[in-house]
Design a protein around this motif. Sequence first.
Motif: not given
Lengths: 277, 658
Positions: A26, A166, A168, A170-171, A173, A218-219
């Motif tokens: 990441a 945690r 991140v 890109g998108n 998580v 998440r969308v």
Amino acid sequence: MHELLLYGQVPAGRHDQVLKILAGVAAMQPHRIVERRIIYKPQREPEEPGSNLRRGGTQAVAVKQTKQTAAPALHYTKLVQRLSEEEFGIDAGLPHENTKSLSADVHDGQEPVWSMLFEDVPDTGDRGVSIRFTNTTDLLSGDPHAFMMASGPNSFVTEYYVEGHRYVHGNVVIYLHRVLHEPGVRNLQEAPKVTPPSFSSLELLDPSGAYIFEAKVRVNEFNNSTVLESGVSELKKFQKEMKGCVELALPDRLSLDTRVKYKPPHAPAANTQARPR
Amino acid sequence: MAGTESLRDVTLRPWPAPKKEELSQEDLFLQIQQLTTERGHLRDITEKSLHEDIAAGKDVPDEAKEDVESGAKEKDAPTKQEMLEKVFNAQREMYGHLEWAKFAAENALDLISLVLSQDPNKRSAASFSHTFREMGLSQGIPFGSFGISRENHEFHVRKPDEILRLQEQEDRQVVAAKGSRMESLDSAVDEILKAAKKLEKEVRRETKYWKEIVSVSDKGWPIQRLRQNARHVPFGVRYGLPEASDHFKARGFAPLNMDKDGSIILDPALRLKPKTFRVRISENGRIIGTSQLPIEAECKELPIEKSIQLARDSLLEEELYHEMSLETRQLLAYGVEFRDSVIHVDAPRMGGTSHSRKLLIDCIPRDDSVPGGQERSHDWLAQNVAEALRLLLAHEHSMRLYRRSQLPPPLTGRAREKPPPPLLRTLLAVFRHLEGVGSLHVYLETVARTLNSAGLDVTLTTTLETSWAKLTESLKESSKKGLSATDQLLDVFMKPFDGRATLTLPSWSGQSESMTIATRTIVGQPTFGTEHKLTMPSSLTSDLGLFQELKFSVVEEVKSYIDWILTLQIAHRLVKSEYSSRVVIKTHGQRVTIVSRGTKKGSTASKDISVEVQHGELKVTATAVNPQEGAEDSERVHTWNGQKEAISLKEVVKSWVE
């Protein structure tokens, strides 16, 4: 909002290694997260499955039955409190503190500390990732426990703690975490503790110390198929990338069930027999 | 001699020609060919010349002459019988030889075929000679009836001379073998020596390469194995900034090639001339200041780490220039132009100079030295602007990481747009804000000084920028986690700038009413520049019937409005309250009429007191209203302009009115 999820497991011995690998993947340092989660159960008893179909018999013969909808299920909900390690108490903490109450007040420009989390049962569709509907409501003021007790109405079930890191990517998580709980007092408690006990007094729920590896996308526009597809493909790409490090898999749908189970009432047997089936 | 005598009459004739007289075409060609080969060209061959040649005895070989002579002597002419016999003999002889050859060949063939016929696969009657097939096979000679084996000559006793010969041959072979072995050993030694030398070189080379790799790595550059495991390029160095924009991030990697002697050769990407961006300040087209990085020494003698560092620096400078040139597209309205790869930015006019000052930003090779003879008076400004821009880009990099590590928003159909980093915008905002606030505050200070000297109680507090003023406190109690203090410090510059000035309204006594001028600068929505917001106390606005809040975009407007407000305050509120019963306000202007207490009753002399605040000067004019009083003191003027004065406004007005 919908979540696309994949889960994996990391043994305690490999945790540091995986943490480093993820930092490389990441390209960022891990973000430490400690949370308290409080579970609430709706006080209303769930209806017997299928009861809505029997209800309201009509005498009109020719009337076609309207669409049969499933009985609205009741769900457990959670309160999430973001904690820092300093906020934990010194000692084990008293089970009841009547003088103080929880407060979700935050100043302007601060991140909300408390939020209410609703998670639905994962969808039945098979896309290779688990998809579920979630809703997060940030609480900005007031006593979150009182709010939860009044809305619903709900009853307090239990509280537990989650610690982890945690990332991140890109998108995606990435949340590498494990569950802690306070030993012994769970059955006695009727309300969440105002000040959490000391961090060292918490015990692992899984004594082996294994970590849960959660990859989540998440969308927002769930009905837009291109958006959903891009989310799914990004998650699957990450799954492929992590192959050989952590095996990410689709979790069992029913293991993530948040519905309140229907329990038949303790009625005398004669009563149930009398009901014609 | 008698022989020769007898031959005197002999003539040489050609072989009797064929019967037919005429030569056929082919024979003719043959003859011509013969002639050309014998005598060269046909042209010179005439009957006469041939005769002469014969007569001269030319071209006749000596042996031929003798042969001719002797042959002619022994056999005058062979008879036909003899000739035939001779031919037959030759023929017979030839046939005999042919027969022999055939016989030997067939024998050999038959022998080999018979030997081979042991193998059933090669057993074929066609491979035997015709004779053997008829005479041998058909007569019952079986296939495979002939064998060949190698013989052991162990007990064969050779003849002494043969032994001697063999011995000699063996000796010779031994000598030859020895010689060749020595030769090959010699060459082997050579090869091994060569290999050892090469190995030594390789080892030295590898050692050197690794030493340099380690020294590069020790300096903190991340070394990375190349994916395609090229032989001389096992490693690469990543020197680009991790959060640079994509294009520059890709350029931030260079393989470390191995030289012949093992030192690291610079990759083309590293060997590019380092560039730097340059800020120049031009005033009326004349360059008066240039920013500059320290020029490094000769590029070739730099150690590898130094050139990596130079490449990194150059990358940052180039990215900075690139981002700024993209940003100019949005900023045309602010006087930012992009011409001939030079960014032109209007610089602030500090201190009220009327020169048109511009910043010129461009990207040049780092080695270019500043031409001498230039004015260097504003180098400090150029240097500071350049450093500020570099800091802003570095801040943008760390903000990119910060933004990237936040929870991403849920996916939607709309693509997230990436705004270009505010570099020039920040610069412009700082310039504009300082320019606007500076000139406003200078003006306010003059006004305050003037009013104070006129005996009016005025206090002024100014803050250039509120968040700069309380920077240390805000940094101390910052709640933002994961951001370093440097980034929080620079983040202040990304936000709108707020200047604040509070001026208490002039009054005789110490009562404090104040008006506030808040200056806010954003290059972007919603003000697109500097905005001054003037807030006045409610008592003043209700007295004079004005709005409580007003917004201005130009400093000049604010100045003239404040002039006007102060005029009204002094005239309509101060003077009026002082001479409350005797003041008559005729117009809504800067003029009040004060009815003076006449010494005699009935004769009421009234004076117009006119107050004017302009450009930091306070001017009071008194005009007698009554024309019959005479014009001896019809107009009296007093002006305060900030110098220490003994007399105050109150006293002046009093002296006039009484």
